[in-house]
Design a protein around this motif. Structure first.
Motif, PDB file in Angstrom:
ATOM      1  N   MET A  63      55.946 -29.012  86.012  1.00  0.00           N
ATOM      2  CA  MET A  63      54.670 -29.251  85.362  1.00  0.00           C
ATOM      3  C   MET A  63      54.494 -30.760  85.218  1.00  0.00           C
ATOM      4  O   MET A  63      55.421 -31.454  84.850  1.00  0.00           O
ATOM      5  N   PRO A  64      53.285 -31.275  85.507  1.00  0.00           N
ATOM      6  CA  PRO A  64      53.066 -32.708  85.355  1.00  0.00           C
ATOM      7  C   PRO A  64      53.324 -33.144  83.912  1.00  0.00           C
ATOM      8  O   PRO A  64      53.172 -32.353  82.989  1.00  0.00           O
ATOM      9  N   SER A  65      53.709 -34.410  83.739  1.00  0.00           N
ATOM     10  CA  SER A  65      53.942 -34.898  82.381  1.00  0.00           C
ATOM     11  C   SER A  65      52.652 -34.828  81.561  1.00  0.00           C
ATOM     12  O   SER A  65      52.683 -34.633  80.362  1.00  0.00           O
ATOM     13  N   ASP A  66      51.507 -34.978  82.199  1.00  0.00           N
ATOM     14  CA  ASP A  66      50.221 -34.798  81.544  1.00  0.00           C
ATOM     15  C   ASP A  66      49.772 -33.373  81.868  1.00  0.00           C
ATOM     16  O   ASP A  66      49.301 -33.092  82.965  1.00  0.00           O
ATOM     17  N   ALA A  67      49.935 -32.461  80.906  1.00  0.00           N
ATOM     18  CA  ALA A  67      49.654 -31.045  81.154  1.00  0.00           C
ATOM     19  C   ALA A  67      48.227 -30.805  81.611  1.00  0.00           C
ATOM     20  O   ALA A  67      47.959 -29.854  82.327  1.00  0.00           O
ATOM     21  N   SER A  68      47.285 -31.682  81.242  1.00  0.00           N
ATOM     22  CA  SER A  68      45.891 -31.462  81.624  1.00  0.00           C
ATOM     23  C   SER A  68      45.686 -31.565  83.135  1.00  0.00           C
ATOM     24  O   SER A  68      44.675 -31.145  83.653  1.00  0.00           O
ATOM     25  N   LEU A  82      42.213 -25.570  84.365  1.00  0.00           N
ATOM     26  CA  LEU A  82      40.791 -25.227  84.498  1.00  0.00           C
ATOM     27  C   LEU A  82      40.569 -23.716  84.391  1.00  0.00           C
ATOM     28  O   LEU A  82      39.758 -23.273  83.570  1.00  0.00           O
ATOM     29  N   PRO A  83      41.293 -22.887  85.170  1.00  0.00           N
ATOM     30  CA  PRO A  83      41.063 -21.450  84.999  1.00  0.00           C
ATOM     31  C   PRO A  83      41.499 -20.933  83.630  1.00  0.00           C
ATOM     32  O   PRO A  83      40.888 -20.007  83.092  1.00  0.00           O
ATOM     33  N   LEU A  84      42.516 -21.536  83.038  1.00  0.00           N
ATOM     34  CA  LEU A  84      42.962 -21.133  81.710  1.00  0.00           C
ATOM     35  C   LEU A  84      41.862 -21.395  80.677  1.00  0.00           C
ATOM     36  O   LEU A  84      41.508 -20.514  79.886  1.00  0.00           O
ATOM     37  N   LEU A  85      41.295 -22.594  80.711  1.00  0.00           N
ATOM     38  CA  LEU A  85      40.188 -22.917  79.803  1.00  0.00           C
ATOM     39  C   LEU A  85      38.991 -22.017  80.082  1.00  0.00           C
ATOM     40  O   LEU A  85      38.294 -21.588  79.158  1.00  0.00           O
ATOM     41  N   THR A  97      50.038 -14.773  69.121  1.00  0.00           N
ATOM     42  CA  THR A  97      49.131 -15.838  68.730  1.00  0.00           C
ATOM     43  C   THR A  97      48.019 -15.944  69.755  1.00  0.00           C
ATOM     44  O   THR A  97      48.278 -16.165  70.939  1.00  0.00           O
ATOM     45  N   ALA A  98      46.799 -15.774  69.303  1.00  0.00           N
ATOM     46  CA  ALA A  98      45.645 -15.923  70.192  1.00  0.00           C
ATOM     47  C   ALA A  98      45.156 -17.366  70.110  1.00  0.00           C
ATOM     48  O   ALA A  98      45.317 -18.040  69.081  1.00  0.00           O
ATOM     49  N   TYR A  99      44.587 -17.826  71.213  1.00  0.00           N
ATOM     50  CA  TYR A  99      44.055 -19.183  71.295  1.00  0.00           C
ATOM     51  C   TYR A  99      42.571 -19.121  71.621  1.00  0.00           C
ATOM     52  O   TYR A  99      42.104 -18.189  72.275  1.00  0.00           O
ATOM     53  N   GLU A 100      41.848 -20.125  71.122  1.00  0.00           N
ATOM     54  CA  GLU A 100      40.424 -20.237  71.423  1.00  0.00           C
ATOM     55  C   GLU A 100      40.103 -21.693  71.738  1.00  0.00           C
ATOM     56  O   GLU A 100      40.825 -22.608  71.320  1.00  0.00           O
ATOM     57  N   LEU A 101      39.043 -21.873  72.478  1.00  0.00           N
ATOM     58  CA  LEU A 101      38.615 -23.217  72.859  1.00  0.00           C
ATOM     59  C   LEU A 101      38.025 -23.941  71.651  1.00  0.00           C
ATOM     60  O   LEU A 101      37.319 -23.331  70.845  1.00  0.00           O
ATOM     61  N   THR A 102      38.312 -25.216  71.532  1.00  0.00           N
ATOM     62  CA  THR A 102      37.694 -26.039  70.494  1.00  0.00           C
ATOM     63  C   THR A 102      36.454 -26.704  71.087  1.00  0.00           C
ATOM     64  O   THR A 102      36.206 -26.615  72.291  1.00  0.00           O
ATOM     65  N   GLU A 103      35.703 -27.380  70.265  1.00  0.00           N
ATOM     66  CA  GLU A 103      34.543 -28.136  70.743  1.00  0.00           C
ATOM     67  C   GLU A 103      34.977 -29.180  71.776  1.00  0.00           C
ATOM     68  O   GLU A 103      34.358 -29.328  72.829  1.00  0.00           O
ATOM     69  N   ALA A 104      36.075 -29.874  71.479  1.00  0.00           N
ATOM     70  CA  ALA A 104      36.610 -30.867  72.428  1.00  0.00           C
ATOM     71  C   ALA A 104      37.075 -30.181  73.710  1.00  0.00           C
ATOM     72  O   ALA A 104      36.923 -30.726  74.808  1.00  0.00           O
ATOM     73  N   GLY A 105      37.631 -28.979  73.578  1.00  0.00           N
ATOM     74  CA  GLY A 105      38.079 -28.228  74.750  1.00  0.00           C
ATOM     75  C   GLY A 105      36.921 -27.831  75.640  1.00  0.00           C
ATOM     76  O   GLY A 105      37.013 -27.910  76.874  1.00  0.00           O
ATOM     77  N   MET A 106      35.797 -27.415  75.031  1.00  0.00           N
ATOM     78  CA  MET A 106      34.619 -27.054  75.820  1.00  0.00           C
ATOM     79  C   MET A 106      34.058 -28.274  76.536  1.00  0.00           C
ATOM     80  O   MET A 106      33.694 -28.192  77.714  1.00  0.00           O
ATOM     81  N   ALA A 107      34.011 -29.406  75.855  1.00  0.00           N
ATOM     82  CA  ALA A 107      33.515 -30.638  76.487  1.00  0.00           C
ATOM     83  C   ALA A 107      34.428 -31.049  77.644  1.00  0.00           C
ATOM     84  O   ALA A 107      33.952 -31.421  78.728  1.00  0.00           O
ATOM     85  N   ASP A 108      35.735 -30.949  77.438  1.00  0.00           N
ATOM     86  CA  ASP A 108      36.693 -31.292  78.489  1.00  0.00           C
ATOM     87  C   ASP A 108      36.561 -30.325  79.665  1.00  0.00           C
ATOM     88  O   ASP A 108      36.616 -30.736  80.826  1.00  0.00           O
ATOM     89  N   PHE A 109      36.393 -29.061  79.366  1.00  0.00           N
ATOM     90  CA  PHE A 109      36.224 -28.045  80.403  1.00  0.00           C
ATOM     91  C   PHE A 109      35.000 -28.364  81.268  1.00  0.00           C
ATOM     92  O   PHE A 109      35.072 -28.350  82.490  1.00  0.00           O
ATOM     93  N   VAL A 147      29.135 -22.614  83.654  1.00  0.00           N
ATOM     94  CA  VAL A 147      29.263 -23.201  82.319  1.00  0.00           C
ATOM     95  C   VAL A 147      28.291 -24.385  82.177  1.00  0.00           C
ATOM     96  O   VAL A 147      28.002 -24.828  81.072  1.00  0.00           O
ATOM     97  N   LEU A 148      27.784 -24.852  83.314  1.00  0.00           N
ATOM     98  CA  LEU A 148      26.828 -25.965  83.343  1.00  0.00           C
ATOM     99  C   LEU A 148      25.410 -25.408  83.441  1.00  0.00           C
ATOM    100  O   LEU A 148      25.205 -24.317  83.979  1.00  0.00           O
ATOM    101  N   PRO A 149      24.429 -26.181  82.986  1.00  0.00           N
ATOM    102  CA  PRO A 149      23.047 -25.763  83.225  1.00  0.00           C
ATOM    103  C   PRO A 149      22.799 -25.640  84.741  1.00  0.00           C
ATOM    104  O   PRO A 149      23.358 -26.402  85.535  1.00  0.00           O
ATOM    105  N   ALA A 150      21.977 -24.684  85.127  1.00  0.00           N
ATOM    106  CA  ALA A 150      21.738 -24.387  86.543  1.00  0.00           C
ATOM    107  C   ALA A 150      21.319 -25.627  87.329  1.00  0.00           C
ATOM    108  O   ALA A 150      21.842 -25.881  88.417  1.00  0.00           O
ATOM    109  N   GLY A 151      20.412 -26.397  86.804  1.00  0.00           N
ATOM    110  CA  GLY A 151      19.938 -27.592  87.520  1.00  0.00           C
ATOM    111  C   GLY A 151      21.044 -28.612  87.724  1.00  0.00           C
ATOM    112  O   GLY A 151      21.130 -29.235  88.791  1.00  0.00           O
TER     113      GLY A 151
END
Length: 188
Positions: free
Chosen positions: A1-6, A12-15, A74-86, A113-117
């Motif tokens: 796994m890269p040292s930077d997990a992101s 991307l598919p996980l988010l 333990t369930a996980y959910e996206l945060t506001e920062a997570g949605m912006a990053d996604f 996840v993006l607006p159509a335009g």
């Protein structure tokens, strides 16, 4: 796994799966394997990524819950920062992903996840970029090199040309509302 997990290709598919619904590591692992058989997925990798994403503030864990006789999960959910990053990752994958790459495929998987335009504009810009990068057939092969020694050049040209055509068709279908496009998810 890269040292930077992101930078891990599963982020991307996980988010994206967490955009659809909060989940625990076991459920996410199962859904990733079902949906993306071409990706190498293990529960330990998913668990490690979730913990790293939580430390980064992109996902938040919920109180562990027990269902039936199963151990608490333990369930996980996206945060506001997570949605912006996604969204940034999807935009970057659509715009900058290499031709015929998993990065591009995963970005396309979650383009809604993006607006159509915005999605259609990113796709058009990608097709234009790939068009400019595509060498004309006469420049694919250096002078004097037999065609039999450069078959991959013609193959790659065909793959990229097919991607360009598919992208232009997709962008057109998005713009014409031929594809039912959901409203972009709101930030959490």
């Amino acid at each position: 796994m890269p040292s930077d997990a992101s930078r891990n290709g599963l982020v991307l598919p996980l988010l994206g799966l967490l955009v659809e619904q909060p989940s625990h590591a076991y459920g996410l692992t199962s859904r990733l394997r079902e949906r993306y058989a071409h990706l190498p997925v293990t529960r330990s990798t998913v668990t490690s990524l979730l913990k790293a994403l939580e430390r980064s503030g992109l996902v938040a864990s919920r109180q562990p819950e027990r269902v039936g006789n199963r151990p608490p999960r333990t369930a996980y959910e996206l945060t506001e920062a997570g949605m912006a990053d996604f969204r940034r990752k999807v935009e970057a994958g659509l715009r900058d992903g290499q031709a015929a790459s998993v990065d591009f495929i995963m970005a396309v998987a979650y383009a809604s996840v993006l607006p159509a335009g915005d999605a259609a504009s990113l796709l058009d810009a990608r097709a234009d970029r790939l068009d400019r990068e595509l060498l004309p057939p006469e420049r694919e092969r250096p002078g004097g090199v037999p065609e039999a020694h450069m078959l991959e050049a013609a193959y790659w040209r065909t793959i990229v040309a097919a991607e360009i055509g598919w992208i232009r068709t997709l962008a057109s279908r998005i713009r014409s509302h031929d594809i039912e496009w959901p409203a972009a998810p709101k930030e959490n």
